[in-house]
Each structure stands twice: as C-alpha cells, then as structure tokens.
Design a protein around this motif. Structure first.
Motif, PDB file in Angstrom:
ATOM      1  N   TRP A 149      37.079  45.419  48.844  1.00 21.86           N
ATOM      2  CA  TRP A 149      37.799  45.383  50.123  1.00 21.86           C
ATOM      3  C   TRP A 149      37.106  46.282  51.146  1.00 21.86           C
ATOM      4  CZ3 TRP A 149      43.610  44.399  50.761  1.00 21.86           C
ATOM      5  CH2 TRP A 149      44.043  43.401  49.886  1.00 21.86           C
ATOM      6  N   LEU A 168      44.469  40.868  44.542  1.00 20.25           N
ATOM      7  CA  LEU A 168      45.013  41.125  45.865  1.00 20.25           C
ATOM      8  C   LEU A 168      46.094  42.196  45.820  1.00 20.25           C
ATOM      9  CD1 LEU A 168      45.345  37.511  47.327  1.00 20.25           C
ATOM     10  CD2 LEU A 168      43.390  39.072  47.404  1.00 20.25           C
ATOM     11  N   ALA A 217      44.309  38.704  53.404  1.00 23.95           N
ATOM     12  CA  ALA A 217      44.202  38.319  52.004  1.00 23.95           C
ATOM     13  C   ALA A 217      44.890  36.978  51.788  1.00 23.95           C
ATOM     14  CB  ALA A 217      44.839  39.383  51.114  1.00 23.95           C
ATOM     15  N   VAL A 225      39.479  37.833  50.536  1.00 26.95           N
ATOM     16  CA  VAL A 225      39.805  38.774  51.609  1.00 26.95           C
ATOM     17  C   VAL A 225      38.713  38.681  52.662  1.00 26.95           C
ATOM     18  CG1 VAL A 225      40.215  41.193  52.206  1.00 26.95           C
ATOM     19  CG2 VAL A 225      40.938  40.316  49.971  1.00 26.95           C
TER      20      VAL A 225
END
Length: 296
Positions: A133, A148, A157, A266
C-alpha cells in the motif's frame, strides 16, 4: 536538476546501497556513484554519509527525499497521461503484491494478461500488504494486489477475492480431537500469527478482544506458508486461508465465529493510471464479477 540523478538518489535511499540501487536501475555501481556525485555538486550538499559499506542519508538528503519522490511521481504521472492518448496497451506496469496473493491468486491472471498484452513489461514487487500500500501511496507502484484493510483517500481498495480464514492446528495437537472448541480454549495454547501491524493479525486480535481475550503469541511471521509449516509440526495454532488447508492441518470448529478477509487491488485516486494498469484492473474486476455470477 537531472532526473536520472534523482532516480539514483531515491533508489539508494530505498535500498540502502549503491550496488542494490544499480541493480534496480540496471546501472553499474560506478554509474550510480557518478550520478550522485553530480547531484551533490549541483546542490552543494552531501546527500549520503558513507561509513564502510553503510549508507545513511544526511540532513540534506532527508530534506530532499520527499521532494525527489514527488518530482519523480509527477513525471511518471505525466508520462502515463501522455501515453494514454495512444489506445495501445504497452510500456511498463509496476505491481506490488503480497506473497500470498502473488503465489496463490495471481498466476492465472498474469498468464492471461501477458498473452493478451505482450507489449507490457511487468515489474512485480513481493511485499507485505501494508508495504505494498505504501508503494502505491508513494507513487512507486501503480497497483497493489493484497489483503485489504480500511482504505482512506487518496487510496481506493476494490475487493476481488473473498478469503475465508480457519483456526488450524496440527493433527496431533491437543485441540485437534475436539469436535468444537471455544475461543478461551484456543487462547490457552500458544499461537503463531502474522505481525501485529498486519491486516490479518488485526482481524484475529479483534475477534479475541471482543471476547475479552488475547492470543498467546509464540512467534510471528508474515509468510502464510511458514505459518502453515509451524502449525504442521505442532509448534502452535494459527489462522490460515481455507484455500491452504490439507492433511497437514486440522480445522478447529468454533461455534459462532467466522473469520474472513478480502483480497483485491489498491490504486491511488490522485494519479493517472497507464493503459496497462487499466487493462489489468479490468481483468481483476472481470474475475471478481465472474465469481459473483457463479455464486448466484
């Protein structure tokens, strides 16, 4: 300011090494050193302290790093925006993926994507979900394919896979023979789990915390295959994806408890995605849609 020198500067800051930065940029170490020397001469500041094989950012280097990242991110964004004027899907696609998703979910999709878009050069980094991320947030990857967690702008996301989780032990573990077991019974035995800062650990910890309990951690590791091995030799209990279960493990039935996590992609809503990234997202979303349709 030379963009190649900024690239080398950020690569050294990320890897902690001139030689590793050279490998990342496909340059020799002397070429990397030359770029940094030129940048330091231009700025009139030393950017790295070199003590033996150790490399550390100076105060000037620390001040430059976030600015250099922003400049390179803006450049990449501009390149993608201009490249998108051409409908062809090509160029470089940078992906950051967790080891579990990369090993257990991505292979058929990567094969299909490569066959459909052979002009795309895939750059895949295997990282913990949380670090993946961060790569997207910092503009060092276009997409992350991970477990997630809660997403806040500018990150978005999108779920692709539902991933049920099971409490597991070795076949000869004291809990293995029980038809059902309560959370307090599990909590009385040692556990091996992912690190406390991972999304998966938080799912498990929250489950126990809701019952006023906490797991007894014997050790942590973020590799699901390693967790499975540690369980299989009887070291402790753990929580594993249902897709990884086999004869090496026994599932513990805990009435009223159902753990699951979401896996997906993402992206950064403030950055322009390349045609390649858009095509890959469409493939992922198609896979998610196919599973939803098959379930109805």
């Amino acid at each position: 300011m030379d963009l190649g020198a900024l690239d080398a500067f950020v690569a050294i800051a990320d890897t902690g090494s001139f030689s590793a930065a050279g490998e990342r940029l496909f340059l020799t170490q002397p070429a990397v050193s030359k770029r940094i020397a030129a940048l330091e001469a231009q700025l009139g500041r030393r950017l790295f302290d070199r003590v033996g094989r150790e490399v550390a950012l100076t105060e000037a280097g620390l001040a430059l790093l976030p600015r250099a990242r922003r400049i390179l991110a803006e450049l990449d964004d501009s390149r993608r925006a201009l490249g998108n004027l051409d409908a062809e899907v090509g160029g470089r696609l940078s992906l950051a993926t967790s080891h579990h998703v990369g090993l257990h979910r991505l292979p058929p999709l990567l094969r299909a994507f490569s066959q459909s878009h052979p002009a795309v050069a895939l750059d895949i980094q295997f990282l913990d979900s949380e670090r993946a991320w961060a790569q997207v947030l910092g503009g060092r990857a276009e997409l992350a394919l991970t477990t997630l967690g809660p997403a806040a702008p500018p990150l978005q996301a999108v779920p692709v896979w539902d991933d049920p989780l099971e409490f597991v032990v070795a076949p000869d573990h004291p809990l293995a023979a029980r038809r059902t077991v309560r959370l307090d019974g599990i909590a009385a035995h040692p556990a091996v789990l992912p690190d406390a800062n991972t999304f998966t650990h938080r799912i498990v910890a929250d489950c126990f915390a809701s019952a006023g309990l906490a797991p007894q951690l014997r050790m942590t590791t973020n590799y699901m295959e390693t967790l499975k091995m540690l369980v299989s030799v009887g070291l402790a209990w753990s929580v594993l994806p249902h897709t990884m279960l086999d004869a090496q493990t026994r599932v513990l039935r805990v009435p009223g408890i159902r753990l699951r996590r979401q896996l997906g992609h993402v992206s950064h809503t403030g950055r322009t995605l390349s045609n390649a990234a858009r095509a890959f997202m469409a493939l992922l979303d198609g896979a998610a849609g196919g599973r939803r349709t098959g379930a109805t």
